[in-house]
Structure formats: structure tokens, C-alpha cells
Design an enzyme around this catalytic site. Sequence first.
Site, PDB file in Angstrom:
ATOM      1  N   SER A  31       5.914  -2.115   8.254  1.00  0.00           N
ATOM      2  CA  SER A  31       7.269  -2.475   7.592  1.00  0.00           C
ATOM      3  C   SER A  31       8.485  -2.313   8.675  1.00  0.00           C
ATOM      4  O   SER A  31       8.577  -1.299   8.999  1.00  0.00           O
ATOM      5  CB  SER A  31       7.584  -1.813   6.504  1.00  0.00           C
ATOM      6  OG  SER A  31       6.585  -2.022   5.415  1.00  0.00           O
ATOM      7  N   HIS A  64       3.495  -9.600   4.925  1.00  0.00           N
ATOM      8  CA  HIS A  64       2.593  -9.082   5.960  1.00  0.00           C
ATOM      9  C   HIS A  64       1.896 -10.420   6.388  1.00  0.00           C
ATOM     10  O   HIS A  64       1.146 -10.851   5.557  1.00  0.00           O
ATOM     11  CB  HIS A  64       1.511  -8.124   5.563  1.00  0.00           C
ATOM     12  CG  HIS A  64       1.912  -6.764   5.329  1.00  0.00           C
ATOM     13  ND1 HIS A  64       1.998  -5.779   6.404  1.00  0.00           N
ATOM     14  CD2 HIS A  64       2.722  -5.899   4.379  1.00  0.00           C
ATOM     15  CE1 HIS A  64       2.532  -4.937   5.873  1.00  0.00           C
ATOM     16  NE2 HIS A  64       3.039  -4.569   4.852  1.00  0.00           N
ATOM     17  N   HIS A  86      -5.108  -2.974   3.859  1.00  0.00           N
ATOM     18  CA  HIS A  86      -4.896  -1.602   3.191  1.00  0.00           C
ATOM     19  C   HIS A  86      -6.344  -1.325   2.207  1.00  0.00           C
ATOM     20  O   HIS A  86      -6.692  -2.282   1.744  1.00  0.00           O
ATOM     21  CB  HIS A  86      -3.670  -1.776   2.403  1.00  0.00           C
ATOM     22  CG  HIS A  86      -2.447  -1.731   3.167  1.00  0.00           C
ATOM     23  ND1 HIS A  86      -1.803  -3.208   3.405  1.00  0.00           N
ATOM     24  CD2 HIS A  86      -1.538  -1.069   3.391  1.00  0.00           C
ATOM     25  CE1 HIS A  86      -0.822  -2.876   3.982  1.00  0.00           C
ATOM     26  NE2 HIS A  86      -0.778  -1.588   4.245  1.00  0.00           N
ATOM     27  N   TYR A  88      -6.133  -0.050  -0.343  1.00  0.00           N
ATOM     28  CA  TYR A  88      -5.821  -0.221  -1.951  1.00  0.00           C
ATOM     29  C   TYR A  88      -5.996  -1.758  -2.246  1.00  0.00           C
ATOM     30  O   TYR A  88      -5.878  -2.056  -3.551  1.00  0.00           O
ATOM     31  CB  TYR A  88      -4.192   0.204  -2.207  1.00  0.00           C
ATOM     32  CG  TYR A  88      -3.343  -0.609  -1.530  1.00  0.00           C
ATOM     33  CD1 TYR A  88      -2.891  -1.653  -1.548  1.00  0.00           C
ATOM     34  CD2 TYR A  88      -2.588   0.134  -0.605  1.00  0.00           C
ATOM     35  CE1 TYR A  88      -1.737  -2.578  -0.947  1.00  0.00           C
ATOM     36  CE2 TYR A  88      -1.424  -0.198   0.212  1.00  0.00           C
ATOM     37  CZ  TYR A  88      -1.114  -2.036  -0.114  1.00  0.00           C
ATOM     38  OH  TYR A  88      -0.192  -2.531   0.701  1.00  0.00           O
ATOM     39  N   GLU A  89      -6.127  -2.639  -1.124  1.00  0.00           N
ATOM     40  CA  GLU A  89      -6.556  -4.237  -1.592  1.00  0.00           C
ATOM     41  C   GLU A  89      -7.899  -4.305  -2.295  1.00  0.00           C
ATOM     42  O   GLU A  89      -8.209  -5.462  -2.678  1.00  0.00           O
ATOM     43  CB  GLU A  89      -6.117  -4.932  -0.449  1.00  0.00           C
ATOM     44  CG  GLU A  89      -4.697  -5.072  -0.094  1.00  0.00           C
ATOM     45  CD  GLU A  89      -4.658  -5.761   1.482  1.00  0.00           C
ATOM     46  OE1 GLU A  89      -4.734  -6.717   1.423  1.00  0.00           O
ATOM     47  OE2 GLU A  89      -4.380  -4.980   2.383  1.00  0.00           O
ATOM     48  N   ALA A 116       5.348   2.478   7.198  1.00  0.00           N
ATOM     49  CA  ALA A 116       6.576   2.840   6.496  1.00  0.00           C
ATOM     50  C   ALA A 116       5.902   4.093   5.726  1.00  0.00           C
ATOM     51  O   ALA A 116       4.691   4.157   5.286  1.00  0.00           O
ATOM     52  CB  ALA A 116       6.960   1.805   5.540  1.00  0.00           C
ATOM     53  N   MET A 214       0.190   4.928   3.016  1.00  0.00           N
ATOM     54  CA  MET A 214      -1.069   4.292   2.451  1.00  0.00           C
ATOM     55  C   MET A 214      -1.833   3.656   3.399  1.00  0.00           C
ATOM     56  O   MET A 214      -2.622   2.684   3.196  1.00  0.00           O
ATOM     57  CB  MET A 214      -0.698   3.371   1.260  1.00  0.00           C
ATOM     58  CG  MET A 214       0.201   3.761   0.143  1.00  0.00           C
ATOM     59  SD  MET A 214       0.609   2.659  -0.999  1.00  0.00           S
ATOM     60  CE  MET A 214       1.855   3.507  -1.869  1.00  0.00           C
ATOM     61  N   SER A 215      -1.508   4.164   4.782  1.00  0.00           N
ATOM     62  CA  SER A 215      -2.198   3.517   5.895  1.00  0.00           C
ATOM     63  C   SER A 215      -2.564   4.493   7.016  1.00  0.00           C
ATOM     64  O   SER A 215      -2.538   5.651   6.682  1.00  0.00           O
ATOM     65  CB  SER A 215      -1.420   2.029   6.370  1.00  0.00           C
ATOM     66  OG  SER A 215      -0.391   2.542   6.783  1.00  0.00           O
ATOM     67  N   ASN A 238      12.058   5.914   2.512  1.00  0.00           N
ATOM     68  CA  ASN A 238      12.811   6.613   0.995  1.00  0.00           C
ATOM     69  C   ASN A 238      11.946   8.014   1.116  1.00  0.00           C
ATOM     70  O   ASN A 238      11.364   8.265   1.818  1.00  0.00           O
ATOM     71  CB  ASN A 238      11.850   5.842   0.015  1.00  0.00           C
ATOM     72  CG  ASN A 238      10.424   5.892   0.135  1.00  0.00           C
ATOM     73  OD1 ASN A 238       9.640   5.064   1.007  1.00  0.00           O
ATOM     74  ND2 ASN A 238       9.928   6.750  -0.629  1.00  0.00           N
ATOM     75  N   HIS A 250       9.230  -0.936  -4.078  1.00  0.00           N
ATOM     76  CA  HIS A 250       8.954  -1.587  -2.923  1.00  0.00           C
ATOM     77  C   HIS A 250      10.038  -2.222  -2.168  1.00  0.00           C
ATOM     78  O   HIS A 250      10.447  -2.312  -0.872  1.00  0.00           O
ATOM     79  CB  HIS A 250       8.029  -2.695  -3.161  1.00  0.00           C
ATOM     80  CG  HIS A 250       7.374  -3.155  -1.899  1.00  0.00           C
ATOM     81  ND1 HIS A 250       6.721  -2.752  -1.027  1.00  0.00           N
ATOM     82  CD2 HIS A 250       7.522  -4.672  -1.646  1.00  0.00           C
ATOM     83  CE1 HIS A 250       6.390  -3.629  -0.102  1.00  0.00           C
ATOM     84  NE2 HIS A 250       6.611  -4.763  -0.563  1.00  0.00           N
TER      85      HIS A 250
END
Length: 277
Positions: A31, A64, A86, A88-89, A116, A214-215, A238, A250
Site C-alpha cells: 500500500s 491491488h 495474502h 487471508y484470501e 503497510a 498481514m503479509s 496506523n 482500511h
Amino acid sequence: MNPIEERLNSCFDSIRERLPFRPKTALVLGSGLGGYAESGDIRTEGFLDYQEIEGFPRSTVEGHKGRFVFGHVGEVPVVCMQGRVHYYEGYAMSDVVLPIRLMRLMGAEILFLTNAAGGINTSYAPGDLMLIRDHISSLVPSPLIGPNLEGLGPRFCDMTDTYDSEYRSLLKETAARTGVPLKEGVYIQFSGPQYETPAEIRMARALGADAAGMSTACEAIAAHHAGMRVCGISCITNMAAGVTGEKLSHEEVQETADRISARFQKLVTAGILAVGQ
Ligand code: HPA
């Protein structure tokens, strides 16, 4: 043959004729760097949409784009991943890191990761950039589980200097020279897609983590296993859950990433030149 290796090789066979050159550096655009390929910092020479690669996992996250971008940053031949896969996908970890291994097969020797992340270290603020010194990946499965890809690397992979110490020195020098402030810390990977709870963030802080995402950690493992030299920079978009009491969104992540993208891009370009010599 090992099915993971078979899939990787068939992906590579389907694109090897279409590679414009042999990349030296692989860059994963997180990001805030989504526009990198269209920026003046890279002379773009070709694209390869993920969907054109047979058997390639697809990214489904908004914002993305899914493609490899080939170009030169100065004299350094670079392949960029515009859009990552990712965990989580819903993909297996071996699929999540397939693009990293594919860039290795293309010839890339260096992996430059960006992402990010939420700031856990209370001295951080949204908009800070953090050089990744090390990571904690113990909360997600290892991408090396399963039959080992003997052609890529060893079964039991040393992880002592995953984020190459020489590159970290170069990147700190580069940041100082270009006037971009750069923190340094430990990245912890959570599975997502939900953001962490305040209790999880307190746990992560107690474990020694400075930023949560998360990556990235799984990608660094696969690259290091395959003999690439790895470096990474997180954009603190954040403060992580519970640090300020504000709810996470997000939109905030995207907004901060966009706000500091010029500075992030400047550092990444200077960094590619510094480590790619
Ligand atoms: N947690 C996990 N991943 C993230 C965050 C966060 O706070 N911010 C951006 N990516």
C-alpha cells in the site's frame, strides 16, 4: 515430482519466453506504492498480468492490481509485483509465496519488500517508515511446510540474517542521505483479515514486535530459503489496536499510505539503487 515444484515450474515455463530481461531485484509493492510502476522512477518495459499465468493465485483485495511489471530503476533491472497474494484470501501458504519463488526463477537475487503495518511501538506515529530488522512469523504457518523444494533451498533453513544486515546498513545510510526519516524494528505477521485485538497487540509488544501486518514475513522466508538477499520497509499507516483507543479502518490505512507515498517512493528508489549495485 513434488506438486508445489511442479506448479511453480509450469508457471515459469508459461512465461519464460515473455520475460523482457533477467531481473536482478524483485520489488513487492505494498500500500502506498501501487503507483510506482507508473512513476518516473522506473522505465517500464513490460507487463505480465497474473491472470495470464496458468495456475497463478489471484489477488482479490481492492486497490491491488495483479501483475508483474518489468523495468529499469537506474541501471538495475527490476521486476515488481503490483498486487500480492495474502494468506487471508484463503490460499495455501505455498501459493502465497509462489510469486516470490517465480521471481527467483526469473533470476532475481534481491527481494525488496514493502507493506503497510500497524505501529505497536508507542514511539511510532502514522506515516513513519520502518526498516524491518527481523520478524516474528510463528502465528502463521510456514511457507516451507511440505516437501522441500530441493532445487531452491535446504530443508532446515537458517534464519539468522533474514533481513540482510549489509543491506540494512545501506538503507539506513540511504535514508539519511535522502533526508527520509527511517525507524528500524521487528515486524510480526498475523493472519488477518480482521485487525488484531488490543490484547493481541499487547502480546505482540511483549514478544518484541514493533509493527504488525498481514503479509511479508512468509514472503521473506520463502525468498531467504531460495537464496535471495532480502530487505523490507513497512509504512506505519496506523497505530495498532488499543494503542490510541481509536478504531482501525482500511480507509485510514489507505489514506496514510497515500499521504506518504512520495516519501516512501523516494526511499525505495534510492534503496534499490543502493542495494542493487
Ligand atoms: N494490523 C495488521 N495489518 C495492518 C495494520 C494493522 O494495524 N495496518 C496495516 N496493515
